[in-house]
Design an enzyme around this catalytic site. Sequence first.
Site, PDB file in Angstrom:
ATOM      1  N   HIS A  81       6.475   9.526 -24.374  1.00 12.49           N
ATOM      2  CA  HIS A  81       6.781   8.366 -25.217  1.00 12.49           C
ATOM      3  C   HIS A  81       6.965   8.750 -26.692  1.00 12.49           C
ATOM      4  O   HIS A  81       7.554   8.002 -27.455  1.00 12.49           O
ATOM      5  CB  HIS A  81       5.748   7.239 -25.040  1.00 12.49           C
ATOM      6  N   LYS A 141      -9.128  13.427 -31.117  1.00 12.20           N
ATOM      7  CA  LYS A 141      -9.592  12.042 -31.091  1.00 12.20           C
ATOM      8  C   LYS A 141     -10.771  11.915 -32.052  1.00 12.20           C
ATOM      9  O   LYS A 141     -11.404  12.904 -32.397  1.00 12.20           O
ATOM     10  CB  LYS A 141     -10.031  11.671 -29.672  1.00 12.20           C
ATOM     11  N   ASP A 156       0.896  -1.142   0.000  1.00 14.38           N
ATOM     12  CA  ASP A 156       0.000   0.000   0.000  1.00 14.38           C
ATOM     13  C   ASP A 156       0.946   1.205   0.000  1.00 14.38           C
ATOM     14  O   ASP A 156       1.674   1.419   0.975  1.00 14.38           O
ATOM     15  CB  ASP A 156      -0.863  -0.044   1.273  1.00 14.38           C
ATOM     16  N   LYS A 160       9.794   7.326 -30.123  1.00 16.60           N
ATOM     17  CA  LYS A 160       9.393   6.780 -31.424  1.00 16.60           C
ATOM     18  C   LYS A 160      10.566   6.884 -32.398  1.00 16.60           C
ATOM     19  O   LYS A 160      11.212   7.935 -32.489  1.00 16.60           O
ATOM     20  CB  LYS A 160       8.178   7.539 -31.967  1.00 16.60           C
ATOM     21  N   LYS A 193       3.659  10.388 -17.485  1.00 12.97           N
ATOM     22  CA  LYS A 193       2.755  11.518 -17.580  1.00 12.97           C
ATOM     23  C   LYS A 193       1.377  11.112 -17.084  1.00 12.97           C
ATOM     24  O   LYS A 193       1.103   9.916 -17.068  1.00 12.97           O
ATOM     25  CB  LYS A 193       2.731  12.073 -19.002  1.00 12.97           C
ATOM     26  N   HIS A 239       3.482  15.993 -26.113  1.00 19.75           N
ATOM     27  CA  HIS A 239       3.898  15.394 -27.386  1.00 19.75           C
ATOM     28  C   HIS A 239       4.069  16.431 -28.509  1.00 19.75           C
ATOM     29  O   HIS A 239       5.075  16.446 -29.204  1.00 19.75           O
ATOM     30  CB  HIS A 239       2.888  14.338 -27.854  1.00 19.75           C
ATOM     31  N   GLU A 293      -5.954  11.015 -34.131  1.00 19.13           N
ATOM     32  CA  GLU A 293      -6.249   9.643 -33.693  1.00 19.13           C
ATOM     33  C   GLU A 293      -7.667   9.296 -34.125  1.00 19.13           C
ATOM     34  O   GLU A 293      -8.524  10.180 -34.225  1.00 19.13           O
ATOM     35  CB  GLU A 293      -6.191   9.553 -32.173  1.00 19.13           C
ATOM     36  N   ASP A 334      -3.343  16.808 -22.465  1.00 16.14           N
ATOM     37  CA  ASP A 334      -3.021  15.406 -22.730  1.00 16.14           C
ATOM     38  C   ASP A 334      -2.015  15.255 -23.881  1.00 16.14           C
ATOM     39  O   ASP A 334      -1.178  14.364 -23.851  1.00 16.14           O
ATOM     40  CB  ASP A 334      -4.319  14.648 -23.068  1.00 16.14           C
TER      41      ASP A 334
HETATM   42  C1  BG6 Z   1      -1.018   9.453 -24.664  1.00 16.37           C
HETATM   43  C2  BG6 Z   1      -2.339  10.126 -24.429  1.00 16.37           C
HETATM   44  O1  BG6 Z   1       0.020  10.181 -24.059  1.00 16.37           O
HETATM   45  O2  BG6 Z   1      -0.769   9.352 -26.068  1.00 16.37           O
HETATM   46  C3  BG6 Z   1      -3.447   9.375 -25.148  1.00 16.37           C
HETATM   47  O3  BG6 Z   1      -2.606  10.186 -23.036  1.00 16.37           O
HETATM   48  C4  BG6 Z   1      -3.118   9.178 -26.613  1.00 16.37           C
HETATM   49  O4  BG6 Z   1      -4.689  10.070 -25.008  1.00 16.37           O
HETATM   50  C5  BG6 Z   1      -1.722   8.592 -26.783  1.00 16.37           C
HETATM   51  O5  BG6 Z   1      -4.087   8.316 -27.175  1.00 16.37           O
HETATM   52  C6  BG6 Z   1      -1.307   8.567 -28.241  1.00 16.37           C
HETATM   53  O6  BG6 Z   1      -0.118   7.849 -28.398  1.00 16.37           O
HETATM   54  P1  BG6 Z   1       0.233   7.088 -29.748  1.00 16.37           P
HETATM   55  O7  BG6 Z   1       1.587   6.528 -29.500  1.00 16.37           O
HETATM   56  O8  BG6 Z   1      -0.817   6.050 -29.944  1.00 16.37           O
HETATM   57  O9  BG6 Z   1       0.203   8.129 -30.838  1.00 16.37           O
END
Ligand code: BG6
Length: 491
Positions: free
Chosen positions: A181, A343, A97, A185, A151, A243, A219, A238
């Site tokens: 992330h 999205k 915990d 890439k 994040k 990104h 997306e 987000d």
């Molecule tokens: C994340 C977001 O950091 O990146 C998500 O929180 C998003 O909302 C995602 O869908 C997109 O990542 P990728 O690698 O699929 O383009």
Amino acid sequence: MTNQPAQAAPEQPVDMIIFGGGGDLAARKLLPALYMAHLHRNLPPETRIIAVGRKNWTIDDYRTFMNEQSRPFIDQQAFDATAWDRFLGLFQYVVIDVNAAEDYARLKEASRQEAIRVFYLSTSPELFTTICDNLSAAGLVDEHSRVVLEKPLGHDLASAREINESVGRHFAEPQIYRIDHYLGKETVQNLMVLRFGNPIFGPLWQAPYIRSVQITVAETVGVGSRAGFYDHTGALRDMVQNHLLQLLCIVAMEPPVSLDADAVRDEKLKVLRSLRPMTLADIARDTVRGQYAAGAVDGKPVQGYIEEDNVPADSRAETFVALRAHINNWRWANVPFFLRTGKRMQKRQSEIVIEFADLPFSIFPSGPRNYGNRLVIQLQPEESIQLQMLAKEPGSGMNMLPVNLNLDLQQAIPERRAEAYERLLIDVIRGRLTHFMRRDELEAAWQWVEPILSGWQELHDRPRPYTAGTYGPAASSALLAREGMSWAEEA
Ligand code: BG6
């Protein structure tokens, strides 16, 4: 095959300790990434992985979780039953915990004193402070330890600073790996090579030779089961704060003096600090918020954001943002940077489009008007680079037609591309910080984004509805049209 020589693995063994080990991110991303690293022998020998969770599981329960929840996310062509079994053998599971200081003794027992302890905090950021305080109090942190922060790193500048302060009490900056992330890439890393390995672009990569830059991360997925998080986050926090701004930095930065982490991060920081702050009038004119309404994606009907599970009926969360940014420096003066993400858009497509300046004067009697050459760097779903140009139409006249110089990178270099998380986890293990955000970068990004968030509130701005399966609200096209420009797909 042009395999790079493997970078030296650390001499000490590694204990990878995953907080939130029974969570969604661990199942979908971290464990598959670690499996791939294991399969390709990129984990140093004697690596151990310790999953930490609240659930009262045994190691067998955890292995069942891995088999059921994580294995489906491994590319089935890369699945090797023997390697997977050996991978399962690297794991331990420790029940903690995170708020209970006394529980951390169990972690101390499970991990090795002589190992590099990597703490991966795949939990809600509200827990970062408590976890770091408790790790430190239990004597688990030393100068070899590393901490990886997932994040969202804060909700605004103040909360980002708070996280940085509290983690910084126990870990020095070079021990802190803030994950974005997108920086893991392959295609994003390739941008550095494109820009700084090919001298042809050097002289052209600036005003006045560039007319505009577009960065799109579109997306097709909706909010899914993440409304609890997403509804008080929205697309600006987000996606843009991290990104898209990181992509913008790599496009816009000066050549770093080397590939050392701080050399690269110093240049990105300069870009973030050069972003022109937006006034309320800029926000009203140069930003567009959208929210998807029912529509169809890939030929299938989908519901609107408001109808998704756990979304309040009066939600004002934006699922789409488009904006115009400016960088106040010599290289980019007066070059608009159009950023866009959403999205439930028409296609999954991430690309950077460099639009070069028009001809100063045309000697040709006919041809597309206002035609600028464009360099289109597609990051997702396929990795390609395209240079859009004009060529002569065959025949007796001198008519011009648009044509493409096309480079399909997957075809040109068919080697396996590691997923972002695999690459970044290997970087953490090997102590390479170049593709992680430094504290000042993170805070500079928040500093620029925060006034947009408060500006929207002040303006009582509501997101504009857009039909799922489109490129967002019409206002997004208008943002460019008023300057005689258009998004790449509309050109
Ligand atoms: C994340 C977001 O950091 O990146 C998500 O929180 C998003 O909302 C995602 O869908 C997109 O990542 P990728 O690698 O699929 O383009």
